[in-house]
Each structure stands twice: as C-alpha cells, then as structure tokens.
Design a protein around this motif. Structure first.
Motif, PDB file in Angstrom:
ATOM      1  N   ASN A  90       0.808  -1.225   0.000  1.00 31.28           N
ATOM      2  CA  ASN A  90       0.000   0.000   0.000  1.00 31.28           C
ATOM      3  C   ASN A  90       0.838   1.272   0.000  1.00 31.28           C
ATOM      4  N   VAL A  91       1.956   1.277   0.689  1.00 30.61           N
ATOM      5  CA  VAL A  91       2.813   2.466   0.722  1.00 30.61           C
ATOM      6  C   VAL A  91       3.426   2.706  -0.652  1.00 30.61           C
ATOM      7  N   GLN A  92       3.873   1.643  -1.305  1.00 34.55           N
ATOM      8  CA  GLN A  92       4.449   1.774  -2.639  1.00 34.55           C
ATOM      9  C   GLN A  92       3.400   2.224  -3.650  1.00 34.55           C
ATOM     10  N   LYS A  93       2.170   1.754  -3.504  1.00 33.93           N
ATOM     11  CA  LYS A  93       1.086   2.198  -4.384  1.00 33.93           C
ATOM     12  C   LYS A  93       0.799   3.683  -4.185  1.00 33.93           C
ATOM     13  N   ALA A  94       0.854   4.143  -2.942  1.00 35.54           N
ATOM     14  CA  ALA A  94       0.636   5.565  -2.663  1.00 35.54           C
ATOM     15  C   ALA A  94       1.744   6.410  -3.280  1.00 35.54           C
ATOM     16  N   ILE A  95       2.983   5.954  -3.188  1.00 39.24           N
ATOM     17  CA  ILE A  95       4.111   6.673  -3.797  1.00 39.24           C
ATOM     18  C   ILE A  95       3.939   6.725  -5.306  1.00 39.24           C
ATOM     19  N   LEU A  96       3.580   5.608  -5.907  1.00 43.14           N
ATOM     20  CA  LEU A  96       3.374   5.551  -7.350  1.00 43.14           C
ATOM     21  C   LEU A  96       2.249   6.488  -7.775  1.00 43.14           C
ATOM     22  N   GLY A  97       1.160   6.498  -7.024  1.00 42.75           N
ATOM     23  CA  GLY A  97       0.046   7.386  -7.335  1.00 42.75           C
ATOM     24  C   GLY A  97       0.409   8.854  -7.195  1.00 42.75           C
ATOM     25  N   PHE A  98       1.171   9.189  -6.167  1.00 43.82           N
ATOM     26  CA  PHE A  98       1.596  10.578  -5.976  1.00 43.82           C
ATOM     27  C   PHE A  98       2.512  11.031  -7.097  1.00 43.82           C
ATOM     28  N   ARG A  99       3.441  10.163  -7.493  1.00 44.33           N
ATOM     29  CA  ARG A  99       4.351  10.503  -8.594  1.00 44.33           C
ATOM     30  C   ARG A  99       3.579  10.709  -9.886  1.00 44.33           C
ATOM     31  N   TYR A 100       2.595   9.852 -10.136  1.00 45.17           N
ATOM     32  CA  TYR A 100       1.775   9.973 -11.340  1.00 45.17           C
ATOM     33  C   TYR A 100       0.961  11.268 -11.312  1.00 45.17           C
ATOM     34  N   TRP A 101       0.368  11.575 -10.165  1.00 47.29           N
ATOM     35  CA  TRP A 101      -0.431  12.796 -10.018  1.00 47.29           C
ATOM     36  C   TRP A 101       0.418  14.047 -10.273  1.00 47.29           C
ATOM     37  N   ALA A 102       1.618  14.075  -9.713  1.00 43.72           N
ATOM     38  CA  ALA A 102       2.494  15.234  -9.898  1.00 43.72           C
ATOM     39  C   ALA A 102       2.936  15.345 -11.357  1.00 43.72           C
ATOM     40  N   LEU A 103       3.244  14.217 -11.991  1.00 45.53           N
ATOM     41  CA  LEU A 103       3.687  14.243 -13.380  1.00 45.53           C
ATOM     42  C   LEU A 103       2.586  14.713 -14.307  1.00 45.53           C
ATOM     43  N   THR A 104       1.374  14.212 -14.134  1.00 45.45           N
ATOM     44  CA  THR A 104       0.281  14.630 -15.022  1.00 45.45           C
ATOM     45  C   THR A 104      -0.068  16.100 -14.826  1.00 45.45           C
ATOM     46  N   ASN A 105       0.022  16.600 -13.605  1.00 46.55           N
ATOM     47  CA  ASN A 105      -0.257  18.021 -13.394  1.00 46.55           C
ATOM     48  C   ASN A 105       0.849  18.911 -13.928  1.00 46.55           C
ATOM     49  N   SER A 106       2.078  18.419 -14.000  1.00 44.75           N
ATOM     50  CA  SER A 106       3.155  19.238 -14.547  1.00 44.75           C
ATOM     51  C   SER A 106       3.071  19.329 -16.065  1.00 44.75           C
ATOM     52  N   MET A 107       2.362  18.395 -16.682  1.00 42.47           N
ATOM     53  CA  MET A 107       2.220  18.408 -18.156  1.00 42.47           C
ATOM     54  C   MET A 107       1.066  19.255 -18.642  1.00 42.47           C
ATOM     55  N   ARG A 108       0.161  19.626 -17.775  1.00 43.15           N
ATOM     56  CA  ARG A 108      -1.009  20.411 -18.205  1.00 43.15           C
ATOM     57  C   ARG A 108      -0.655  21.811 -18.525  1.00 43.15           C
TER      58      ARG A 108
END
Length: 48
Positions: free
Chosen positions: A30-48
C-alpha cells in the motif's frame, strides 16, 4: 505558477522517492502504491 510548482515537485520526486517503474503494480504494498500514485499525479499536473 502552478505548472512551475509541479515541475519542481517532479524533479524533487525523481531525486528523493524510489523508482517503481520496473515493478508489477499488482504486487506493490500500500505504501508503494501511494508513492506511485503521488508521482503519477504530480507528473500529469506538470504536463497540463
């Protein structure tokens, strides 16, 4: 301003947080999934 913040956040993530790109998402805990989700969220928002 918002885009610059997220670009800085992505650079910070790349330096500090572990890379999980070679691991199967179904086998992560669960911790690794949260890290992966946070990284994905930050990356997609930086591309907008």
């Amino acid at each position: 301003m918002k885009k610059a913040f997220f670009k800085a956040l992505v650079k910070f993530n790349n330096l500090v947080m572990p890379s999980l790109y070679q691991k199967d998402p179904m086998k992560l805990n669960n911790v690794q999934k949260a890290i992966l989700g946070f990284r994905y969220w930050a990356l997609t928002n930086s591309m907008r």
